[in-house]
Design a protein around this motif. Structure first.
Motif, short mmCIF file in Angstrom:
data_model
loop_
_atom_site.label_atom_id
_atom_site.label_comp_id
_atom_site.label_asym_id
_atom_site.label_seq_id
_atom_site.Cartn_x
_atom_site.Cartn_y
_atom_site.Cartn_z
N GLU A 86 55.63 -2.78 58.60
CA GLU A 86 56.11 -1.73 57.71
C GLU A 86 55.17 -0.54 57.72
O GLU A 86 55.61 0.61 57.68
CB GLU A 86 56.28 -2.26 56.28
CG GLU A 86 56.95 -1.26 55.37
CD GLU A 86 57.67 -1.88 54.20
OE1 GLU A 86 58.29 -1.12 53.44
OE2 GLU A 86 57.62 -3.12 54.04
N ILE A 87 53.87 -0.79 57.79
CA ILE A 87 52.91 0.32 57.89
C ILE A 87 53.10 1.07 59.20
O ILE A 87 53.04 2.30 59.24
CB ILE A 87 51.47 -0.22 57.75
CG1 ILE A 87 51.26 -0.79 56.34
CG2 ILE A 87 50.45 0.89 58.01
CD1 ILE A 87 50.02 -1.63 56.23
N ASP A 88 53.34 0.33 60.28
CA ASP A 88 53.65 0.99 61.56
C ASP A 88 54.84 1.94 61.41
O ASP A 88 54.83 3.07 61.88
CB ASP A 88 53.98 -0.06 62.63
CG ASP A 88 52.74 -0.75 63.18
OD1 ASP A 88 51.65 -0.15 63.11
OD2 ASP A 88 52.87 -1.87 63.67
N ALA A 89 55.91 1.44 60.75
CA ALA A 89 57.11 2.25 60.59
C ALA A 89 56.86 3.48 59.73
O ALA A 89 57.35 4.57 60.03
CB ALA A 89 58.22 1.39 59.97
N LEU A 90 56.06 3.33 58.67
CA LEU A 90 55.75 4.47 57.81
C LEU A 90 55.01 5.55 58.58
O LEU A 90 55.30 6.74 58.45
CB LEU A 90 54.92 4.03 56.61
CG LEU A 90 55.60 3.08 55.62
CD1 LEU A 90 54.63 2.71 54.51
CD2 LEU A 90 56.86 3.69 55.06
N GLU A 91 54.06 5.16 59.41
CA GLU A 91 53.29 6.16 60.16
C GLU A 91 54.15 6.83 61.22
O GLU A 91 54.02 8.02 61.48
CB GLU A 91 52.05 5.53 60.78
CG GLU A 91 51.17 6.51 61.55
CD GLU A 91 50.61 7.64 60.68
OE1 GLU A 91 50.08 8.61 61.26
OE2 GLU A 91 50.71 7.57 59.43
N GLN A 92 55.04 6.06 61.84
CA GLN A 92 55.93 6.68 62.82
C GLN A 92 56.84 7.70 62.16
O GLN A 92 57.08 8.78 62.69
CB GLN A 92 56.78 5.60 63.50
CG GLN A 92 56.00 4.71 64.47
CD GLN A 92 56.91 3.70 65.13
OE1 GLN A 92 57.94 4.07 65.70
NE2 GLN A 92 56.55 2.44 65.06
N ALA A 93 57.36 7.36 60.98
CA ALA A 93 58.29 8.26 60.29
C ALA A 93 57.60 9.42 59.62
O ALA A 93 58.11 10.53 59.59
CB ALA A 93 59.10 7.47 59.27
N PHE A 94 56.39 9.17 59.06
CA PHE A 94 55.76 10.16 58.19
C PHE A 94 54.36 10.54 58.66
O PHE A 94 53.48 10.86 57.86
CB PHE A 94 55.69 9.62 56.75
CG PHE A 94 57.00 9.11 56.24
CD1 PHE A 94 58.13 9.92 56.24
CD2 PHE A 94 57.12 7.82 55.77
CE1 PHE A 94 59.34 9.45 55.78
CE2 PHE A 94 58.33 7.34 55.30
CZ PHE A 94 59.45 8.15 55.31
N SER A 95 54.15 10.54 59.96
CA SER A 95 52.82 10.87 60.48
C SER A 95 52.41 12.30 60.15
O SER A 95 51.23 12.62 60.10
CB SER A 95 52.77 10.65 62.00
OG SER A 95 53.74 11.48 62.64
N GLY A 96 53.39 13.17 59.90
CA GLY A 96 53.08 14.56 59.57
C GLY A 96 52.64 14.77 58.14
O GLY A 96 52.37 15.89 57.73
N ALA A 97 52.58 13.69 57.33
CA ALA A 97 52.21 13.82 55.92
C ALA A 97 50.70 13.94 55.78
O ALA A 97 49.99 12.98 55.53
CB ALA A 97 52.73 12.62 55.13
N SER A 98 50.20 15.17 55.96
CA SER A 98 48.78 15.50 55.73
C SER A 98 47.82 14.50 56.35
O SER A 98 47.07 13.82 55.65
CB SER A 98 48.51 15.60 54.22
OG SER A 98 49.30 16.60 53.64
N PRO A 99 47.80 14.35 57.68
CA PRO A 99 46.80 13.46 58.28
C PRO A 99 45.40 13.92 57.90
O PRO A 99 45.07 15.11 57.96
CB PRO A 99 47.07 13.60 59.78
CG PRO A 99 47.85 14.86 59.94
CD PRO A 99 48.63 15.03 58.68
N GLY A 100 44.57 12.99 57.46
CA GLY A 100 43.23 13.33 57.01
C GLY A 100 43.16 13.80 55.57
O GLY A 100 42.07 14.06 55.05
N GLY A 101 44.30 13.92 54.89
CA GLY A 101 44.30 14.38 53.51
C GLY A 101 43.99 13.27 52.52
O GLY A 101 43.74 12.12 52.88
#
Length: 494
Positions: A86-101
């Motif tokens: 599920e974490i893999d899927a979240l990062e694939q879908a929402f990787s643009g959500a402030s990486p490093g934020g």
């Protein structure tokens, strides 16, 4: 997430982000199993993982419980691979959500949505989780380091109570996540006003994990789109899914009705809400639809009451027309008007007999109206609440002190007066519900009783929560009645 309801709701990518893009930094699961690490290119210093045996992804490493919104909470074991996938899927879908934020949350990590979005996903992808919870949006600046961008992990309840004046720090919130229940339509324009973007809602449940997402920006599609790795189909009008978030690789048909549309699917309510009343099968969904179409209500929840015989209770928020009828002719008249509407869909012996009218539906911090909390509304010792207003750490309620309240029994037969202990009890009751107080009652200070409360009084109860103390004050058109401060301490360890 919660069993049987639209559970995960997340704030995710800009419309330009590619759902299903390659995951740049998830390190939980396959490969280096069980060793979370920061995302590549996150700019954060990498440390050598602690030595230890690899985690077995097939171990049932977590047991979560459904919320109880459709019945008693049920245990739901999770294998580690389900969480990793599920974490893999979240990062694939929402990787643009402030990486490093910085990830800031108003939801608890004890909730499976909070665990995934507030703890595991940030740790696996190089985002910084803020340990302290965000209680009020006005406190955002205190939790967000200077210059940092933020991802907000919120609940529908939190997003439904955004302040009129948005704090300046809200401009640094680049992505908003919401979960726990369906996001009310009215919360979407409020989020746009405060954050400049709508939350991305992710549909799922405790049992299924994340299934699909949507984001209701103006001009954008509002249908649900599957998360990476999730397959779906419609079986006899109900949504069926197959995904690595499930304990089985087989198709699993849920209890939500859905229809396929261009680009995804739309939800059409639950399909399993049949109960037996007076030997007749009754569709709770049909009752809800009929009541909302009548124009006297804006929201409602149905609850099965734990009484000698099966009975439906209705907890509802009247419309302006409904409140006008209630004020003019009383609660009984409004209830009878609603019962008359239902005669088109249910026989008279099966009609709901118990009604509670409130300014808003009772919800827990995850935005769920649980059966236990709804049943509590039918406690005869609770006074009816006519209005409720919130302002940060302050809540103001209007209570109707009806002559039929059991607290008046024996106090006193000739001249009934509301006991002071009942007023203190109400302050504790509504304080815990409005502020989600966990602490244990330890005492009262500055307690004053200035004027008696008689049947028929319309009381204003003002509650203020600050630093482990709950201040309360009762007033009416006659002036002040009582006030004090309730002290709470830590709940002792078991």
């Amino acid at each position: 997430m919660a069993g049987g309801q639209a559970g995960l709701a997340a704030g995710g990518p800009d419309r330009g982000d590619a759902v299903g893009a390659a995951s740049p930094g998830v390190r939980l699961g396959r490969g280096r199993r069980g060793h979370p690490g920061p995302a590549a290119g996150s700019g954060r210093r990498c440390h050598r993982p602690l030595a230890g045996a690899p985690l077995d992804p097939e171990v049932e490493g977590l047991v979560v419980f459904t919320s109880g919104s459709t019945g008693a909470p049920e245990a739901c074991p999770k294998r580690l691979r389900q969480l990793f996938d599920e974490i893999d899927a979240l990062e694939q879908a929402f990787s643009g959500a402030s990486p490093g934020g910085t990830v800031i949350a108003s939801v608890s990590a004890q909730h499976v949505y909070g665990l995934l979005f507030r703890v595991l996903w940030p740790l696996a992808t190089g985002r910084s989780p803020q340990a302290r919870s965000l209680v009020y949006l006005e406190d955002l600046a205190a939790l967000l380091p200077d210059g940092e961008r933020a991802v907000l992990i919120a609940s529908p309840t939190h997003l439904s109570r955004l302040p009129v004046e948005a704090p300046a720090a809200a401009t640094r919130v680049e992505h908003v996540f919401s979960s726990g229940a369906p996001l009310p339509d009215a919360a979407v324009p409020e989020a746009l006003r405060v954050f400049g973007r709508a939350p991305v809602e992710v549909y799922g449940s405790t049992e299924t994990g994340g299934v699909a997402w949507r984001r209701r920006d103006p001009g954008s599609p509002t249908c649900w789109q599957a998360l990476p790795g999730v397959d779906w189909r419609i079986d006899d009008g109900q949504l069926a899914v197959r995904s690595p978030h499930l304990p089985t690789s087989d198709w699993t048909t849920g209890a939500d009705r859905a229809v396929a549309v261009d680009g995804g699917f739309e939800l059409r309510g639950r399909a399993d809400r049949l109960v037996k009343i007076a030997e007749k099968r009754v569709s709770l969904q049909a009752l809800e639809t009929c009541l909302l179409q009548g124009g006297l209500l804006t929201a409602l929840c149905l609850v099965m009451l734990d009484e000698s015989r099966a009975q439906i209770g209705v907890v509802a928020v009247p419309s302006a027309e409904g409140w006008e009828l209630l004020d003019r002719e009383g609660r009984r008249a409004l209830a009878e008007a609603l019962r008359t509407q239902l005669l088109d869909v249910v026989e008279r012996p099966s009609l709901p007999r118990r009604w509670r009218f409130l300014p808003e539906l009772p919800r827990n911090p995850q935005g769920k109206s649980t059966q236990t909390r709804l049943q509590a509304e039918f406690d005869p010792r609770r006074p009816p609440v006519r209005t409720l207003a919130r302002d940060g750490g302050k809540v103001e309620l209007t209570l109707l002190v009806e002559p039929t309240l059991p607290q008046f029994e024996g106090h006193f037969p000739e001249h009934p007066v509301l006991p002071g202990v009942a007023q203190l009890d109400w302050a504790l009751l509504f304080g815990r519900e409005c502020f989600d107080i966990d602490g244990e009652f330890t005492g009262v200070e500055a307690l004053k009783f200035q004027r008696v409360v008689v049947p028929g009084t319309r009381l204003t109860l003002t509650l203020e929560w600050q630093a482990g103390r709950l201040g309360f004050r009762y007033q009416s058109a006659l002036g002040p009645h009582a006030s004090g401060r309730v002290q709470f301490g830590e709940v002792p360890a078991a």
